[in-house]
Motif scaffolding. Sequence first.
Motif, PDB file in Angstrom:
ATOM      1  N   PHE A 553       9.174  28.412  25.116  1.00  0.00           N
ATOM      2  CA  PHE A 553       9.381  29.704  24.303  1.00  0.00           C
ATOM      3  C   PHE A 553      10.003  30.461  23.802  1.00  0.00           C
ATOM      4  O   PHE A 553      11.165  30.512  24.265  1.00  0.00           O
ATOM      5  CB  PHE A 553       8.985  30.044  26.720  1.00  0.00           C
ATOM      6  CG  PHE A 553       8.293  31.268  26.331  1.00  0.00           C
ATOM      7  CD1 PHE A 553       7.615  31.911  26.563  1.00  0.00           C
ATOM      8  CD2 PHE A 553       9.441  32.748  27.015  1.00  0.00           C
ATOM      9  CE1 PHE A 553       7.014  33.293  26.516  1.00  0.00           C
ATOM     10  CE2 PHE A 553       9.141  34.098  27.076  1.00  0.00           C
ATOM     11  CZ  PHE A 553       7.826  34.475  27.123  1.00  0.00           C
ATOM     12  N   THR A 556      13.134  35.290  22.627  1.00  0.00           N
ATOM     13  CA  THR A 556      15.175  35.507  22.272  1.00  0.00           C
ATOM     14  C   THR A 556      15.035  35.124  21.139  1.00  0.00           C
ATOM     15  O   THR A 556      14.624  33.875  20.724  1.00  0.00           O
ATOM     16  CB  THR A 556      15.757  35.086  23.507  1.00  0.00           C
ATOM     17  OG1 THR A 556      15.848  35.433  24.768  1.00  0.00           O
ATOM     18  CG2 THR A 556      17.250  35.892  23.015  1.00  0.00           C
ATOM     19  N   SER A 563      17.054  41.074  25.660  1.00  0.00           N
ATOM     20  CA  SER A 563      16.560  41.594  27.348  1.00  0.00           C
ATOM     21  C   SER A 563      15.619  42.919  26.845  1.00  0.00           C
ATOM     22  O   SER A 563      14.918  42.775  27.947  1.00  0.00           O
ATOM     23  CB  SER A 563      17.816  42.048  26.879  1.00  0.00           C
ATOM     24  OG  SER A 563      18.717  42.915  27.352  1.00  0.00           O
ATOM     25  N   TRP A 589      17.515  30.303  21.751  1.00  0.00           N
ATOM     26  CA  TRP A 589      17.567  30.364  22.715  1.00  0.00           C
ATOM     27  C   TRP A 589      16.312  29.476  23.715  1.00  0.00           C
ATOM     28  O   TRP A 589      15.985  30.178  24.563  1.00  0.00           O
ATOM     29  CB  TRP A 589      17.983  30.569  24.041  1.00  0.00           C
ATOM     30  CG  TRP A 589      19.788  31.550  24.144  1.00  0.00           C
ATOM     31  CD1 TRP A 589      20.256  32.629  23.411  1.00  0.00           C
ATOM     32  CD2 TRP A 589      20.295  30.439  24.742  1.00  0.00           C
ATOM     33  NE1 TRP A 589      21.200  32.729  23.436  1.00  0.00           N
ATOM     34  CE2 TRP A 589      21.843  31.432  24.098  1.00  0.00           C
ATOM     35  CE3 TRP A 589      20.962  29.237  25.387  1.00  0.00           C
ATOM     36  CZ2 TRP A 589      22.587  30.999  24.519  1.00  0.00           C
ATOM     37  CZ3 TRP A 589      22.013  28.997  25.136  1.00  0.00           C
ATOM     38  CH2 TRP A 589      23.140  30.094  24.990  1.00  0.00           C
ATOM     39  N   SER A 591      14.483  26.700  24.036  1.00  0.00           N
ATOM     40  CA  SER A 591      14.740  26.057  25.687  1.00  0.00           C
ATOM     41  C   SER A 591      13.931  25.340  25.941  1.00  0.00           C
ATOM     42  O   SER A 591      12.752  24.847  25.925  1.00  0.00           O
ATOM     43  CB  SER A 591      15.070  26.427  27.513  1.00  0.00           C
ATOM     44  OG  SER A 591      16.436  27.413  27.450  1.00  0.00           O
ATOM     45  N   GLU A 811      21.811  43.637  34.840  1.00  0.00           N
ATOM     46  CA  GLU A 811      21.550  44.407  35.170  1.00  0.00           C
ATOM     47  C   GLU A 811      20.303  45.097  34.842  1.00  0.00           C
ATOM     48  O   GLU A 811      19.753  46.092  34.975  1.00  0.00           O
ATOM     49  CB  GLU A 811      22.143  45.527  33.490  1.00  0.00           C
ATOM     50  CG  GLU A 811      23.866  45.360  33.370  1.00  0.00           C
ATOM     51  CD  GLU A 811      24.027  44.157  33.050  1.00  0.00           C
ATOM     52  OE1 GLU A 811      23.156  42.953  33.128  1.00  0.00           O
ATOM     53  OE2 GLU A 811      25.307  43.479  32.645  1.00  0.00           O
TER      54      GLU A 811
HETATM   55  C1  LIG Z   1      20.739  28.891  29.046  1.00  0.00           C
HETATM   56  C2  LIG Z   1      19.618  29.954  28.176  1.00  0.00           C
HETATM   57  C3  LIG Z   1      18.820  29.473  28.557  1.00  0.00           C
HETATM   58  C4  LIG Z   1      17.469  30.385  27.933  1.00  0.00           C
HETATM   59  N1  LIG Z   1      16.038  29.929  27.607  1.00  0.00           N
HETATM   60  C5  LIG Z   1      15.443  31.103  26.991  1.00  0.00           C
HETATM   61  C6  LIG Z   1      14.226  30.285  26.857  1.00  0.00           C
HETATM   62  O1  LIG Z   1      13.906  29.100  26.893  1.00  0.00           O
HETATM   63  N2  LIG Z   1      13.659  31.086  25.588  1.00  0.00           N
HETATM   64  C7  LIG Z   1      13.677  32.243  25.310  1.00  0.00           C
HETATM   65  O2  LIG Z   1      12.512  33.362  24.294  1.00  0.00           O
HETATM   66  N3  LIG Z   1      14.900  33.051  26.210  1.00  0.00           N
HETATM   67  C8  LIG Z   1      15.795  32.041  26.267  1.00  0.00           C
HETATM   68  N4  LIG Z   1      16.992  32.717  27.004  1.00  0.00           N
HETATM   69  C9  LIG Z   1      17.202  34.026  26.375  1.00  0.00           C
HETATM   70  C10 LIG Z   1      17.595  35.117  27.612  1.00  0.00           C
HETATM   71  O3  LIG Z   1      16.576  35.495  28.174  1.00  0.00           O
HETATM   72  C11 LIG Z   1      17.912  35.681  26.702  1.00  0.00           C
HETATM   73  O4  LIG Z   1      19.803  35.825  26.255  1.00  0.00           O
HETATM   74  C12 LIG Z   1      18.386  37.024  27.591  1.00  0.00           C
HETATM   75  O5  LIG Z   1      16.827  38.120  27.191  1.00  0.00           O
HETATM   76  C13 LIG Z   1      19.365  38.080  26.934  1.00  0.00           C
HETATM   77  O6  LIG Z   1      18.581  39.371  26.242  1.00  0.00           O
HETATM   78  P1  LIG Z   1      20.355  38.914  24.914  1.00  0.00           P
HETATM   79  O7  LIG Z   1      20.953  37.022  25.206  1.00  0.00           O
HETATM   80  O8  LIG Z   1      19.191  39.014  23.768  1.00  0.00           O
HETATM   81  O9  LIG Z   1      21.211  40.701  25.441  1.00  0.00           O
HETATM   82  P2  LIG Z   1      21.192  40.937  24.908  1.00  0.00           P
HETATM   83  O10 LIG Z   1      19.696  42.001  25.051  1.00  0.00           O
HETATM   84  O11 LIG Z   1      21.872  41.565  23.595  1.00  0.00           O
HETATM   85  O12 LIG Z   1      21.739  42.137  26.427  1.00  0.00           O
HETATM   86  C14 LIG Z   1      23.259  41.816  26.416  1.00  0.00           C
HETATM   87  C15 LIG Z   1      24.060  42.661  27.511  1.00  0.00           C
HETATM   88  O13 LIG Z   1      23.936  43.539  27.326  1.00  0.00           O
HETATM   89  C16 LIG Z   1      23.984  44.455  28.460  1.00  0.00           C
HETATM   90  N5  LIG Z   1      22.316  44.589  28.660  1.00  0.00           N
HETATM   91  C17 LIG Z   1      21.104  44.896  28.443  1.00  0.00           C
HETATM   92  N6  LIG Z   1      20.326  45.622  28.556  1.00  0.00           N
HETATM   93  C18 LIG Z   1      21.173  46.310  29.810  1.00  0.00           C
HETATM   94  C19 LIG Z   1      20.568  47.525  30.036  1.00  0.00           C
HETATM   95  N7  LIG Z   1      19.006  47.760  30.474  1.00  0.00           N
HETATM   96  N8  LIG Z   1      21.514  48.292  30.968  1.00  0.00           N
HETATM   97  C20 LIG Z   1      23.064  47.909  31.090  1.00  0.00           C
HETATM   98  N9  LIG Z   1      23.416  46.996  30.545  1.00  0.00           N
HETATM   99  C21 LIG Z   1      22.353  46.080  29.621  1.00  0.00           C
HETATM  100  C22 LIG Z   1      23.590  43.567  29.592  1.00  0.00           C
HETATM  101  O14 LIG Z   1      24.833  42.818  29.663  1.00  0.00           O
HETATM  102  C23 LIG Z   1      23.276  42.201  28.960  1.00  0.00           C
HETATM  103  O15 LIG Z   1      23.985  40.716  28.968  1.00  0.00           O
HETATM  104  C24 LIG Z   1      17.734  31.754  27.384  1.00  0.00           C
HETATM  105  C25 LIG Z   1      19.214  31.943  27.482  1.00  0.00           C
HETATM  106  C26 LIG Z   1      20.148  31.293  27.981  1.00  0.00           C
HETATM  107  C27 LIG Z   1      21.017  31.722  28.284  1.00  0.00           C
END
Ligand SMILES: Cc1cc2nc3c(=O)[nH]c(=O)nc-3n(C[C@H](O)[C@H](O)[C@H](O)COP(=O)(O)OP(=O)(O)OC[C@H]3O[C@@H](n4cnc5c(N)ncnc54)[C@H](O)[C@@H]3O)c2cc1C
Length: 827
Positions: A553, A556, A563, A589, A591, A811
């Motif tokens: 999928f 990200t 997020s 990411w 996976s 969050e």
């Molecule tokens: C092991 C692993 C497997 C994954 N597998 C997949 C996959 O198969 N496919 C895929 O598409 N993605 C995958 N992901 C990605 C995952 O879904 C994203 O890392 C996640 O959605 C967060 O997005 P980001 O890393 O861009 O963090 P960001 O969006 O940059 O957020 C960083 C931090 O900001 C803070 N934050 C964000 N929003 C808010 C809010 N509204 N209020 C307060 N604080 C906030 C939180 O502390 C958050 O951790 C995977 C991640 C990991 C670690």
Amino acid sequence: MSVRTDFATVEVPNDSRVQKNENNMEREKKRLLHYLRQERKRGGDEEFGRRIKTIRKLSQFSHGQSNPTYKLLVEMTDGTLKSYVLRKKPGGNILSSAHAVEREFQVQLALKRKHPNFPVPRMILLCEDSSILGTPFYIMDFVQGTIYLQPKLPVITREERKTRIYENMAKTLGALHSFDIRELGLTSFGNISSGSYSRRTLKRWFGQYEKSITNKLVETPEKEVVMKLVAWLDANCPKDGEEVSDRIIHGDYRLDNLIYDERSDDVLAVLDWELSTVGCPHADVAYNCLPYYLPPGLEFYPSFGDSNQVPAGVPTEKQYCNIWAQNARLPNICGSSKWKFYVALSMFRGMAILAGVRARAVAGNASSRNARQAGSLVEVFAKRAYVVVVQGGASKVPRQEIKGGYEPSEKCMMLLEKLRAFMSEHVYDAEEVFERHATTNERWSLHPLMEELKKKAKAKGLWNLWLPLDSAALIKITNARGNDEALYKGPGLTNLEYAHLAREMGKVPWASEIFNCSAPDTGNMEVLLRYGTKEQQERWLLPLLMGDIRSCFAMTEPAVASSDATNIESSIAKSTNGTQYVVNGRKWWTSGACDPRCAIAIFMGKTKTAGPQHEQQSMVLVPMLNNHKVKVVRPLLVFGYDDAPHGHAEVIFDNVVVDVKESLLAREGAGFAIAQGRLGPGRLHHCMRLVGMAERSLDVTYARVKSRVAFGKPLSENSNVLNVLGNCRVEVDGARLLTLYAAHVLDQLGIKDSRARSAVAACKISAPNVACSVIDRCIQLFGGEGVSQDSPLARLYAGARTLRIADGPDEVHLETVAKIDLRRSKL
Ligand SMILES: Cc1cc2nc3c(=O)[nH]c(=O)nc-3n(C[C@H](O)[C@H](O)[C@H](O)COP(=O)(O)OP(=O)(O)OC[C@H]3O[C@@H](n4cnc5c(N)ncnc54)[C@H](O)[C@@H]3O)c2cc1C
């Protein structure tokens, strides 16, 4: 208590084995006499009928529950009195394949012809014409001798006689099992071709049991424990070729089915061949050993009480089996795990027989006045089987099940028992193999054991357990190409039922894949079910459901805060003629993208850059195998783990061209909505597994703190350790109940309902946080080993920690819960 069987020539008025109902038999006697005299009868003694002058008596034995058996006293033409035994099928609606007196006749006839010294009565004639006595019957010689009803042999005072009686019983059964079925002409006496004897037996008796409880008037207090027992038996059943299964077996070989010579203690006759077939001799002798296992006081299956109360002179179970084995010329497996299976199977069969007697009593056509009493023993029997054999000890009292609430349903319990057995037998042992593989250069290729385990799981029906009935109903596949529908549709559990199973799988990080229940495939399959066309489902969903391919999928992106899914920037641009998309973007990411079996990606990108934010994204299918436009840049590490061969990849999609019709999911602009829906049940699956991860950590820690001694005492004797463990339990149970509740609400309301969304979001916060905190404390109690590869804790921690981010960070879910509450509070 013993019963002399010499009442044929000397009248024994108070003999409890004969019911005094001769007066009712006058009509039958006449019809029988007419029939016997009429012509030569095939099989047995052809002249028999011609030598009979009259029938003096026809009186029923009270012994023998299933086939009514009569003493037939006749006056011969030369004036002598002779006794025979007549045995017939019972009347009324009886279960098909049961009470086959024809088979009893056939097997005894063959044994007597080929092995004249083997103790069976001489067969006289078989009558298959039901117009004579209402049902088929046969006549055999009456054998004089003694039947011992009590395994403890209370009427025998000399120990050496008790020994002899048991030795002769074992020798006779051994001799039976040494015979060649070809020589006996009985090769077609059993259904040898259709799977192992044990599998057939389990199926047959479970079928009989199920039929016996169809009448609503039959009370079934034993049902829950029976289901558990069946699941255990199914999980432990020997496979084809793993057991000896080409011998004549008696099927109900017990002391009270033997007639003994009181002087020599020789066996004169083996009676009651109703359940005989071609089958496994070890199962037959295990059944014969049930008195070593059954509780005291069962009238229909008398016992020693338990194996510690075997009277002096009676051999122990092992000694008894040794005598049998020498005579059968087969290995003695008494005491082995296989033996435990055969004992359990025997108890189950005994229970099913009693259930049949109960059903006939309720229907009013039981052959014995004691049938009702026999029926009441069904529960005792089932529970004993479960306690003694499955739980492994007579002293253990079964744990009382908690009913109602979110406890597993019967269907779920059966699968859970099966799954637990599978995990113990195959999965925990393989952990080390996979851990080792993960440290080698070969780790990006598949370990063959994984495919082997998947095959085994399929064979056990432990496949696609995650797929709820309402989702399975969305399968549009018509071209299944010989794939087994029952397999790819799964057993049809609710989310609540699945929660119990996912928790079990979560105990080993890669276990879900064995059962085709792992992320991201489950979420992707859910998307294909809900939004895929028939063609998309046939091309991608079917092989995913069968576990032939894997998927990823790709949402990200490293460049934006993912997020917030509306931030996703990758592009899905339509070609000028409108038939193709050109896909571009850098994802991370993703996976599963490194997995050599990964054949399909669900890609999220923008089909529009203007208009409402939630309508700009779409999802398309991008084939991954041999697609040179898709570059896996690197696997990302999670705390140093690369999770090979699955991997979490950084991937570049560089001008990938896909066909619009073949690739678009739902419609343009539906990407955001699909992403939300995909993660409803999928998020919950993670939570269920997280609870299992926390529980596994506690399990290994319990063992550790009990055995690890520091400062003169085991760690478990420190009050602060108890404090830590107590708090962990409280938190894990809280997370577990919240997860079960969320599953229940999701089942009831669907993910669109705000109450379900709130419940799912709540456990998406609770489960990973509790798991992280519990595993962290377990690591602390473990000391250095806890962070090393020698315990499962480090990997479990890494996995749990990522789930506070993956599928959306804490969050975001907290916001969801709070916003829904705030909206509600306005009302
Ligand atoms: C092991 C692993 C497997 C994954 N597998 C997949 C996959 O198969 N496919 C895929 O598409 N993605 C995958 N992901 C990605 C995952 O879904 C994203 O890392 C996640 O959605 C967060 O997005 P980001 O890393 O861009 O963090 P960001 O969006 O940059 O957020 C960083 C931090 O900001 C803070 N934050 C964000 N929003 C808010 C809010 N509204 N209020 C307060 N604080 C906030 C939180 O502390 C958050 O951790 C995977 C991640 C990991 C670690």
